[in-house]
Design a protein around this motif. Structure first.
Motif, PDB file in Angstrom:
ATOM      1  N   THR A   1    -100.691  59.273 -13.987  1.00 34.01           N
ATOM      2  CA  THR A   1    -101.863  60.081 -14.353  1.00 34.01           C
ATOM      3  C   THR A   1    -103.098  59.273 -13.943  1.00 34.01           C
ATOM      4  N   LEU A   2    -103.901  59.893 -13.069  1.00 37.97           N
ATOM      5  CA  LEU A   2    -104.994  59.156 -12.433  1.00 37.97           C
ATOM      6  C   LEU A   2    -106.365  59.691 -12.845  1.00 37.97           C
ATOM      7  N   ASP A   3    -107.331  58.796 -12.852  1.00 33.97           N
ATOM      8  CA  ASP A   3    -108.710  59.226 -13.122  1.00 33.97           C
ATOM      9  C   ASP A   3    -109.385  59.663 -11.824  1.00 33.97           C
ATOM     10  N   VAL A   4    -110.642  59.978 -11.905  1.00 34.09           N
ATOM     11  CA  VAL A   4    -111.389  60.506 -10.768  1.00 34.09           C
ATOM     12  C   VAL A   4    -111.406  59.560  -9.566  1.00 34.09           C
ATOM     13  N   ASN A   5    -111.332  58.259  -9.848  1.00 34.12           N
ATOM     14  CA  ASN A   5    -111.342  57.292  -8.745  1.00 34.12           C
ATOM     15  C   ASN A   5    -109.941  56.955  -8.253  1.00 34.12           C
ATOM     16  N   GLY A   6    -108.951  57.664  -8.779  1.00 37.41           N
ATOM     17  CA  GLY A   6    -107.580  57.417  -8.344  1.00 37.41           C
ATOM     18  C   GLY A   6    -106.921  56.257  -9.064  1.00 37.41           C
ATOM     19  N   HIS A   7    -107.520  55.771 -10.147  1.00 37.60           N
ATOM     20  CA  HIS A   7    -106.918  54.678 -10.909  1.00 37.60           C
ATOM     21  C   HIS A   7    -106.101  55.230 -12.068  1.00 37.60           C
ATOM     22  N   PRO A   8    -104.962  54.594 -12.365  1.00 36.74           N
ATOM     23  CA  PRO A   8    -104.147  55.083 -13.487  1.00 36.74           C
ATOM     24  C   PRO A   8    -104.918  55.020 -14.806  1.00 36.74           C
ATOM     25  N   VAL A   9    -104.790  56.076 -15.614  1.00 32.55           N
ATOM     26  CA  VAL A   9    -105.385  56.044 -16.952  1.00 32.55           C
ATOM     27  C   VAL A   9    -104.318  55.548 -17.933  1.00 32.55           C
ATOM     28  N   ALA A  10    -104.739  55.110 -19.107  1.00 35.53           N
ATOM     29  CA  ALA A  10    -103.797  54.600 -20.104  1.00 35.53           C
ATOM     30  C   ALA A  10    -102.960  55.743 -20.666  1.00 35.53           C
ATOM     31  N   ASN A  11    -101.771  55.432 -21.140  1.00 39.05           N
ATOM     32  CA  ASN A  11    -100.974  56.447 -21.830  1.00 39.05           C
ATOM     33  C   ASN A  11    -101.790  56.992 -22.994  1.00 39.05           C
ATOM     34  N   GLY A  12    -101.698  58.284 -23.219  1.00 36.22           N
ATOM     35  CA  GLY A  12    -102.485  58.889 -24.290  1.00 36.22           C
ATOM     36  C   GLY A  12    -103.793  59.466 -23.771  1.00 36.22           C
ATOM     37  N   GLN A  13    -104.165  59.107 -22.528  1.00 37.00           N
ATOM     38  CA  GLN A  13    -105.397  59.643 -21.935  1.00 37.00           C
ATOM     39  C   GLN A  13    -105.046  60.716 -20.898  1.00 37.00           C
ATOM     40  N   ALA A  14    -105.927  61.678 -20.749  1.00 34.48           N
ATOM     41  CA  ALA A  14    -105.680  62.739 -19.770  1.00 34.48           C
ATOM     42  C   ALA A  14    -105.978  62.255 -18.357  1.00 34.48           C
ATOM     43  N   GLY A  15    -105.113  62.597 -17.432  1.00 31.41           N
ATOM     44  CA  GLY A  15    -105.334  62.240 -16.036  1.00 31.41           C
ATOM     45  C   GLY A  15    -104.643  63.231 -15.115  1.00 31.41           C
ATOM     46  N   GLU A  16    -104.977  63.156 -13.838  1.00 29.26           N
ATOM     47  CA  GLU A  16    -104.368  64.081 -12.885  1.00 29.26           C
ATOM     48  C   GLU A  16    -102.919  63.676 -12.596  1.00 29.26           C
ATOM     49  N   VAL A  17    -102.024  64.638 -12.726  1.00 30.96           N
ATOM     50  CA  VAL A  17    -100.602  64.371 -12.491  1.00 30.96           C
ATOM     51  C   VAL A  17    -100.374  64.113 -11.000  1.00 30.96           C
ATOM     52  N   THR A  18     -99.873  62.928 -10.707  1.00 30.90           N
ATOM     53  CA  THR A  18     -99.601  62.523  -9.337  1.00 30.90           C
ATOM     54  C   THR A  18     -98.148  62.082  -9.297  1.00 30.90           C
ATOM     55  N   ILE A  19     -97.363  62.721  -8.454  1.00 31.63           N
ATOM     56  CA  ILE A  19     -95.928  62.445  -8.525  1.00 31.63           C
ATOM     57  C   ILE A  19     -95.387  61.807  -7.243  1.00 31.63           C
ATOM     58  N   THR A  20     -94.384  60.983  -7.437  1.00 33.31           N
ATOM     59  CA  THR A  20     -93.585  60.475  -6.326  1.00 33.31           C
ATOM     60  C   THR A  20     -92.171  60.961  -6.584  1.00 33.31           C
ATOM     61  N   HIS A  21     -91.686  61.782  -5.661  1.00 37.99           N
ATOM     62  CA  HIS A  21     -90.344  62.365  -5.837  1.00 37.99           C
ATOM     63  C   HIS A  21     -89.361  61.478  -5.059  1.00 37.99           C
ATOM     64  N   LEU A  22     -88.426  60.880  -5.789  1.00 37.95           N
ATOM     65  CA  LEU A  22     -87.549  59.874  -5.182  1.00 37.95           C
ATOM     66  C   LEU A  22     -86.416  60.457  -4.334  1.00 37.95           C
ATOM     67  N   ALA A  23     -86.256  61.780  -4.393  1.00 34.92           N
ATOM     68  CA  ALA A  23     -85.187  62.395  -3.585  1.00 34.92           C
ATOM     69  C   ALA A  23     -85.764  63.136  -2.377  1.00 34.92           C
ATOM     70  N   THR A  24     -86.874  62.629  -1.855  1.00 41.15           N
ATOM     71  CA  THR A  24     -87.535  63.325  -0.742  1.00 41.15           C
ATOM     72  C   THR A  24     -87.506  62.514   0.552  1.00 41.15           C
ATOM     73  N   ARG A  25     -86.380  61.832   0.788  1.00 42.94           N
ATOM     74  CA  ARG A  25     -86.266  61.007   1.992  1.00 42.94           C
ATOM     75  C   ARG A  25     -86.593  61.803   3.262  1.00 42.94           C
ATOM     76  N   ASP A  26     -86.167  63.073   3.315  1.00 43.15           N
ATOM     77  CA  ASP A  26     -86.340  63.872   4.531  1.00 43.15           C
ATOM     78  C   ASP A  26     -87.781  64.292   4.784  1.00 43.15           C
ATOM     79  N   TYR A  27     -88.539  64.399   3.691  1.00 40.79           N
ATOM     80  CA  TYR A  27     -89.934  64.844   3.812  1.00 40.79           C
ATOM     81  C   TYR A  27     -90.654  64.306   2.580  1.00 40.79           C
ATOM     82  N   PRO A  28     -91.074  63.035   2.648  1.00 35.45           N
ATOM     83  CA  PRO A  28     -91.495  62.337   1.421  1.00 35.45           C
ATOM     84  C   PRO A  28     -92.738  62.892   0.737  1.00 35.45           C
TER      85      PRO A  28
END
Ligand code: ZN
Length: 475
Positions: A292-319
């Motif tokens: 969960t990232l803030d406006v500058n792309g830095h992770p926010v602390a747990n418990g704080q609202a942030g933009e959901v940014t995901i890394t999907h580990l099963a996406t070898r073919d198209y990461p």
């Protein structure tokens, strides 16, 4: 489990998946073991899988070859999930601009998927069979948390054109085999709703699946008609794709006599999180890393609202590495009472289309507005449409208890949140129409966030349609 469900879940469905060269059954078995691992062991698995994905991407995916070269990132040096923040994020615009370069040079049998068709330009991307297997397996695992399996009778209240468009004969046959019945969330006319209620009574499903709004609408219809649906043995109602409001949960629970389990995910981001029987919204942590990232792309602390940014580990073919969803959520650092080691989301505050953009560029979660509307007596239903940063429309369906004198208070409340100069128009309607996709949105923003640039929290990415897999076996 009855014999037919046993046959489908143990034989027919695994056979279908094998023919499609999916590893779904094996993956699900793995996920059923790892969900009980303690957080440290789970973390070690994630780091190992993440490193493998990054090494592969750096070797065979042109986009990431260039990216690692440019940033001096060495994937084999990765020691923790937090090291991910040394890489840039991936926006929808990045995917559009690098559609071919994101493809693994040896990838075969990729299928095209898309999302966000209801507004803005849809995002088109490719998915490999590894990813499909993992997303279906994650969903399958979640249904089994509620003692429901593939092959158990299921009613799907869904309206995505993609699902309806591919209703060929083979698919109908397969759905029949799986005892999955699709009812269109497109057409919720009274006569159709009567038919749906009748179908549910006849079919006696073990699970329901659909959008919160559509399911609530159907439940209220049955209530009005005085038809009982709480005596059919329905175990669970899975809802996804829109925010689930407490009142909706209550109505669905009451009318169908079952628990409601909320899911959060999308075609693009995968099966991100699902509610367990103890109420914890568990992340599919083996496959998906959620930042969960803030406006500058830095992770926010747990418990704080942030933009959901995901890394999907099963996406070898198209990461999908650090893919920005545009949704806002809060990570939790507590452990769930169910005993699963999977980390949790405390809350998903606003899915992209639920967010409104204030005149100063900040994003406001829909709750900020729905709260205002719910305070006013006599409002049966509403829809908020942000036409532009300068103008928002509120469409109300009201009953006799409504007093038009409330208008000014409503306008003032909206202006306090969106900006003093913003024009707020209030309109009245007899009923509200469902979106073209069959989904209902209480809050819809037509503001093109990409064009605004440099916005605070969650404002930058284009629109996403949080469309989960429609049914366990529908991929
Ligand atoms: Zn739990």
């Amino acid at each position: 489990m009855d014999f037919y469900t046993y046959l489908v879940s143990r034989l027919i469905f695994p056979l279908q998946e094998t023919l499609k060269r999916h590893q779904t059954l094996k993956v699900r078995r793995g996920l059923e073991a790892t969900q009980w691992w303690d957080p440290d062991r789970l973390e070690a698995l994630r780091i190992e899988r993440l490193r493998a994905l990054l090494v592969e991407a750096g070797t065979h995916v042109p986009y990431y070859q260039r990216c690692f070269e440019r940033t001096g990132f060495n994937p084999s040096s990765l020691r923790s999930v937090a090291d991910l923040c040394r890489l840039p994020t991936l926006s929808k615009a990045d995917i559009r601009a690098n559609a071919d370069a994101l493809r693994h040079t040896h990838a075969a049998r990729l299928t095209r998927s898309s999302t966000g068709g209801s507004s803005g330009e849809p995002l088109s991307f490719l998915i490999g069979s590894e990813r499909v297997s993992h997303d279906v397996a994650a969903k399958w695992r979640a249904t089994r948390w509620f003692d429901v399996d593939i092959g158990d009778p299921e009613i799907v209240l869904w309206g995505s054109p993609i699902e309806l468009g591919t209703q060929d004969r083979l698919r109908l046959l397969r759905d029949k085999l799986m005892r999955s019945r699709l009812l269109s969330a497109f057409d919720m006319s009274d006569s159709n709703l009567d038919r749906y209620v009748e179908t549910i009574r006849r079919q006696r499903p073990r699970m329901l699946f659909g959008y919160p709004y559509s399911m609530t609408h159907l439940a209220q219809h049955a209530q009005r008609r005085g038809v009982a649906l709480n005596d059919l043995g329905i175990k669970v109602a899975f809802v996804t794709s829109e925010s689930l409001y407490p009142q909706q949960r209550e109505i669905i629970q009451q009318v169908f006599g079952c628990v409601v389990a909320n899911g959060y995910g999308g075609r693009d981001a995968g099966f991100i999180a699902h509610e367990c029987p103890s109420g914890g919204l568990h992340i599919t942590a083996e496959d998906i890393i959620v930042e969960t990232l803030d406006v500058n792309g830095h992770p926010v602390a747990n418990g704080q609202a942030g933009e959901v940014t995901i890394t999907h580990l099963a996406t070898r073919d198209y990461p999908f590495i650090r893919y920005r969803t545009g949704d806002i959520a809060v990570l939790d650092d507590r452990q769930c009472s169910c005993g699963r080691g999977l980390p949790m989301l405390r809350e998903v505050q606003g899915r992209t289309n639920d967010l409104l953009i204030a005149a100063d560029g900040s994003s406001m979660p829909c709750k900020a507005f729905t709260f205002l509307l719910r305070e006013i007596p006599g409002i049966d239903s509403f829809k908020v449409i942000q036409e532009s940063v300068a103008r928002t429309r509120i469409v109300l369906v009201t009953s006799a208890a409504y007093d038009p004198i409330s208008e000014q208070g409503l306008i003032d409340g909206f202006r306090r949140r969106l900006g003093r100069e913003v024009r707020i128009d209030i309109e009245y309607a007899a009923a509200l129409a469902v979106e073209k996709t069959g989904k209902f949105r209480y809050v819809l923003s037509k503001v093109d966030r990409d064009s605004l640039g440099g916005l605070p929290l969650g404002a930058k990415p284009a629109q996403t349609e949080s469309l989960a897999l429609p049914a366990v076996c529908s991929t």
